[in-house]
Write a protein that holds these residues in place. Structure first.
Motif, PDB file in Angstrom:
ATOM      1  N   THR A   1       0.844  -1.186   0.000  1.00 39.17           N
ATOM      2  CA  THR A   1       0.000   0.000   0.000  1.00 39.17           C
ATOM      3  C   THR A   1       0.881   1.238   0.000  1.00 39.17           C
ATOM      4  N   GLN A   2       0.433   2.271  -0.685  1.00 36.62           N
ATOM      5  CA  GLN A   2       1.164   3.534  -0.727  1.00 36.62           C
ATOM      6  C   GLN A   2       0.721   4.483   0.367  1.00 36.62           C
ATOM      7  N   THR A   3      -0.297   4.103   1.136  1.00 35.05           N
ATOM      8  CA  THR A   3      -0.825   4.958   2.212  1.00 35.05           C
ATOM      9  C   THR A   3      -1.011   4.110   3.460  1.00 35.05           C
TER      10      THR A   3
ATOM     11  N   ASN B   1      13.302 -19.684   9.083  1.00 32.54           N
ATOM     12  CA  ASN B   1      12.486 -19.691  10.297  1.00 32.54           C
ATOM     13  C   ASN B   1      11.638 -18.431  10.427  1.00 32.54           C
ATOM     14  N   LYS B   2      11.645 -17.586   9.394  1.00 30.70           N
ATOM     15  CA  LYS B   2      10.846 -16.357   9.411  1.00 30.70           C
ATOM     16  C   LYS B   2       9.500 -16.627   8.752  1.00 30.70           C
ATOM     17  N   LEU B   3       8.421 -16.375   9.497  1.00 32.17           N
ATOM     18  CA  LEU B   3       7.071 -16.581   8.979  1.00 32.17           C
ATOM     19  C   LEU B   3       6.641 -15.438   8.073  1.00 32.17           C
ATOM     20  N   PHE B   4       6.967 -14.217   8.452  1.00 35.58           N
ATOM     21  CA  PHE B   4       6.580 -13.079   7.623  1.00 35.58           C
ATOM     22  C   PHE B   4       7.631 -11.992   7.698  1.00 35.58           C
ATOM     23  N   PHE B   5       7.562 -11.089   6.717  1.00 36.00           N
ATOM     24  CA  PHE B   5       8.440  -9.934   6.684  1.00 36.00           C
ATOM     25  C   PHE B   5       7.596  -8.700   6.380  1.00 36.00           C
ATOM     26  N   GLY B   6       8.106  -7.542   6.747  1.00 39.05           N
ATOM     27  CA  GLY B   6       7.428  -6.291   6.434  1.00 39.05           C
ATOM     28  C   GLY B   6       8.430  -5.170   6.277  1.00 39.05           C
ATOM     29  N   LEU B   7       8.185  -4.290   5.330  1.00 37.15           N
ATOM     30  CA  LEU B   7       9.031  -3.122   5.085  1.00 37.15           C
ATOM     31  C   LEU B   7       8.140  -1.897   4.967  1.00 37.15           C
ATOM     32  N   PHE B   8       8.486  -0.861   5.714  1.00 37.76           N
ATOM     33  CA  PHE B   8       7.736   0.396   5.699  1.00 37.76           C
ATOM     34  C   PHE B   8       8.731   1.513   5.435  1.00 37.76           C
ATOM     35  N   TYR B   9       8.542   2.223   4.308  1.00 37.02           N
ATOM     36  CA  TYR B   9       9.527   3.198   3.856  1.00 37.02           C
ATOM     37  C   TYR B   9       9.251   4.596   4.416  1.00 37.02           C
TER      38      TYR B   9
ATOM     39  N   ASP C   1      20.713 -15.881  -8.402  1.00 38.31           N
ATOM     40  CA  ASP C   1      21.300 -14.924  -9.345  1.00 38.31           C
ATOM     41  C   ASP C   1      20.215 -14.290 -10.216  1.00 38.31           C
ATOM     42  N   ASP C   2      20.474 -13.036 -10.621  1.00 37.41           N
ATOM     43  CA  ASP C   2      19.486 -12.263 -11.371  1.00 37.41           C
ATOM     44  C   ASP C   2      18.981 -12.966 -12.626  1.00 37.41           C
ATOM     45  N   HIS C   3      19.874 -13.668 -13.351  1.00 38.44           N
ATOM     46  CA  HIS C   3      19.462 -14.221 -14.635  1.00 38.44           C
ATOM     47  C   HIS C   3      18.520 -15.413 -14.513  1.00 38.44           C
ATOM     48  N   TYR C   4      18.253 -15.881 -13.283  1.00 38.81           N
ATOM     49  CA  TYR C   4      17.253 -16.932 -13.077  1.00 38.81           C
ATOM     50  C   TYR C   4      15.909 -16.355 -12.639  1.00 38.81           C
ATOM     51  N   LEU C   5      15.821 -15.026 -12.530  1.00 38.23           N
ATOM     52  CA  LEU C   5      14.642 -14.387 -11.958  1.00 38.23           C
ATOM     53  C   LEU C   5      13.879 -13.568 -12.992  1.00 38.23           C
ATOM     54  N   LYS C   6      12.568 -13.549 -12.831  1.00 37.18           N
ATOM     55  CA  LYS C   6      11.696 -12.705 -13.648  1.00 37.18           C
ATOM     56  C   LYS C   6      11.042 -11.675 -12.737  1.00 37.18           C
ATOM     57  N   LEU C   7      11.141 -10.402 -13.105  1.00 39.33           N
ATOM     58  CA  LEU C   7      10.558  -9.327 -12.300  1.00 39.33           C
ATOM     59  C   LEU C   7       9.035  -9.373 -12.373  1.00 39.33           C
ATOM     60  N   VAL C   8       8.387  -9.338 -11.202  1.00 39.31           N
ATOM     61  CA  VAL C   8       6.925  -9.338 -11.116  1.00 39.31           C
ATOM     62  C   VAL C   8       6.393  -7.950 -10.782  1.00 39.31           C
ATOM     63  N   GLN C   9       7.004  -7.293  -9.804  1.00 37.57           N
ATOM     64  CA  GLN C   9       6.543  -5.969  -9.386  1.00 37.57           C
ATOM     65  C   GLN C   9       7.698  -5.198  -8.783  1.00 37.57           C
ATOM     66  N   THR C  10       7.699  -3.894  -9.021  1.00 34.16           N
ATOM     67  CA  THR C  10       8.642  -2.999  -8.358  1.00 34.16           C
ATOM     68  C   THR C  10       7.863  -2.124  -7.392  1.00 34.16           C
ATOM     69  N   ILE C  11       8.285  -2.141  -6.138  1.00 35.72           N
ATOM     70  CA  ILE C  11       7.656  -1.333  -5.098  1.00 35.72           C
ATOM     71  C   ILE C  11       8.619  -0.197  -4.773  1.00 35.72           C
ATOM     72  N   PRO C  12       8.280   1.024  -5.162  1.00 33.68           N
ATOM     73  CA  PRO C  12       9.247   2.113  -5.042  1.00 33.68           C
ATOM     74  C   PRO C  12       9.577   2.469  -3.602  1.00 33.68           C
ATOM     75  N   TYR C  13      10.813   2.880  -3.393  1.00 33.33           N
ATOM     76  CA  TYR C  13      11.220   3.453  -2.110  1.00 33.33           C
ATOM     77  C   TYR C  13      10.556   4.822  -2.012  1.00 33.33           C
ATOM     78  N   GLN C  14       9.406   4.828  -1.368  1.00 34.28           N
ATOM     79  CA  GLN C  14       8.530   5.989  -1.368  1.00 34.28           C
ATOM     80  C   GLN C  14       7.934   6.161   0.018  1.00 34.28           C
ATOM     81  N   THR C  15       7.862   7.398   0.473  1.00 34.03           N
ATOM     82  CA  THR C  15       7.316   7.692   1.794  1.00 34.03           C
ATOM     83  C   THR C  15       5.943   7.060   1.997  1.00 34.03           C
ATOM     84  N   ASN C  16       5.776   6.383   3.141  1.00 33.06           N
ATOM     85  CA  ASN C  16       4.492   5.806   3.561  1.00 33.06           C
ATOM     86  C   ASN C  16       4.101   4.581   2.746  1.00 33.06           C
ATOM     87  N   HIS C  17       5.048   4.008   2.010  1.00 38.10           N
ATOM     88  CA  HIS C  17       4.781   2.788   1.252  1.00 38.10           C
ATOM     89  C   HIS C  17       5.174   1.592   2.105  1.00 38.10           C
ATOM     90  N   CYS C  18       4.301   0.607   2.170  1.00 34.27           N
ATOM     91  CA  CYS C  18       4.533  -0.565   3.016  1.00 34.27           C
ATOM     92  C   CYS C  18       4.239  -1.830   2.236  1.00 34.27           C
TER      93      CYS C  18
END
Length: 287
Positions: A24-26, A159-167, A198-215
């Motif tokens: 979410t961006q808000t 051993n991590k069940l979930f992760f979260g990032l809030f910018y 490695d990057d060449h084995y991956l396909k980009l699905v979504q980019t989540i910008p480093y943006q204020t209040n984005h989680c």
């Protein structure tokens, strides 16, 4: 009531491919987000006085933050809520169906999902908690020398069940890069180097910008591949808040999907062993 990073989310917001997450961006009220940025602790607090290198991550854990009277009241309240039983209950209510889908044996291994007990990582242990929570004030240090990424494609510790990032990007930061990328595997599964791919084995699905209040908050699994884009040279640190929920044993294992070593890998490994052997011989002869 303290605002939660999950307050504005409903189950319908969850993306399930390539793994369950929502963004979410808000995430919280703009004025509260602005206050958190204005009251972000000094870098020497987050680094705990340690020397720093270019684009290096430092995390200030809840176990220290909750007793640090130098942090603002808002920050202490924000951290306290995100390591609470109330927050775990909120997370479980939102993600319980996705937890069961990812881990059909979860309740047999860890107990009923709707009765999971929360503890604080570093203060509690699994004798009195089922999920140890952390809510960290984090930075990536300024980038000097050359543009670089702090961490490319990977999955978090098993051993991590979930992760979260809030910018918490300040208005004065005009640096390009530092965005979060979500990936899926392209066409093969035996590509893991520990938790990295490695990057060449991956396909980009979504980019989540480093943006204020984005989680972004998601379930951690062997398919929860994500990474950070290259940041350009800058005197600005990258500011964010990190959520962690750990259980008492691994949820998955990447070793059956390890990348088969190439001729180059084997040559490098053999060369490293030869150098170590030569160093031992030199030390023995000069002793």
């Amino acid at each position: 009531m303290m605002q939660s990073l999950l307050s504005s989310s409903v189950e319908q917001d969850i993306v399930t491919d390539p793994f369950p997450y929502f963004s979410t961006q808000t995430a919280i009220a703009p004025e509260v987000c602005a206050q958190l940025i204005a009251e972000f602790p000094p870098l020497e607090t987050v680094t705990q006085g340690m020397p720093t290198a270019s684009n290096e991550r430092f995390s200030y854990p809840a176990r220290l933050a909750l007793s640090n009277k130098g942090l603002s009241p808002l920050w202490r309240e924000f951290i306290e809520y995100h390591v609470s039983q109330a927050f775990l209950n909120q997370f479980v209510q939102l993600f319980q169906n996705q937890i069961r889908a990812c881990y059909p044996n979860f309740e047999a291994d860890f107990g009923r999902i709707d009765q999971l007990r929360a503890g604080i990582r570093g203060l509690d242990d699994f004798s009195n908690a089922d999920v140890l929570l952390d809510a960290q004030i984090c930075i990536n240090t300024p980038v000097v020398g050359a543009p670089c990424s702090v961490r490319r494609g990977h999955v978090d510790a098993p051993n991590k069940l979930f992760f979260g990032l809030f910018y918490l990007r300040p208005e004065a930061d005009f640096t390009t890069g530092g965005d979060l990328e979500i990936y899926r595997l392209k066409d093969r599964e035996q590509v893991y180097r520990g938790g990295f791919v490695d990057d060449h084995y991956l396909k980009l699905v979504q980019t989540i910008p480093y943006q204020t209040n984005h989680c972004v908050i998601g379930i951690n699994s062997i398919r929860s591949l994500h990474g950070v884009t290259v940041r350009n040279v800058t005197d600005q640190p990258r500011l964010f808040f990190n959520l962690v929920g750990e259980v008492n044993r691994p949820l998955f294992d990447t070793s059956p999907y390890a990348l088969s070593p190439t001729w180059v890998d084997r040559t490098i490994e053999q060369s490293a062993k030869a150098v170590k052997k030569l160093a031992r011989v030199v030390r023995s002869r000069t002793a």
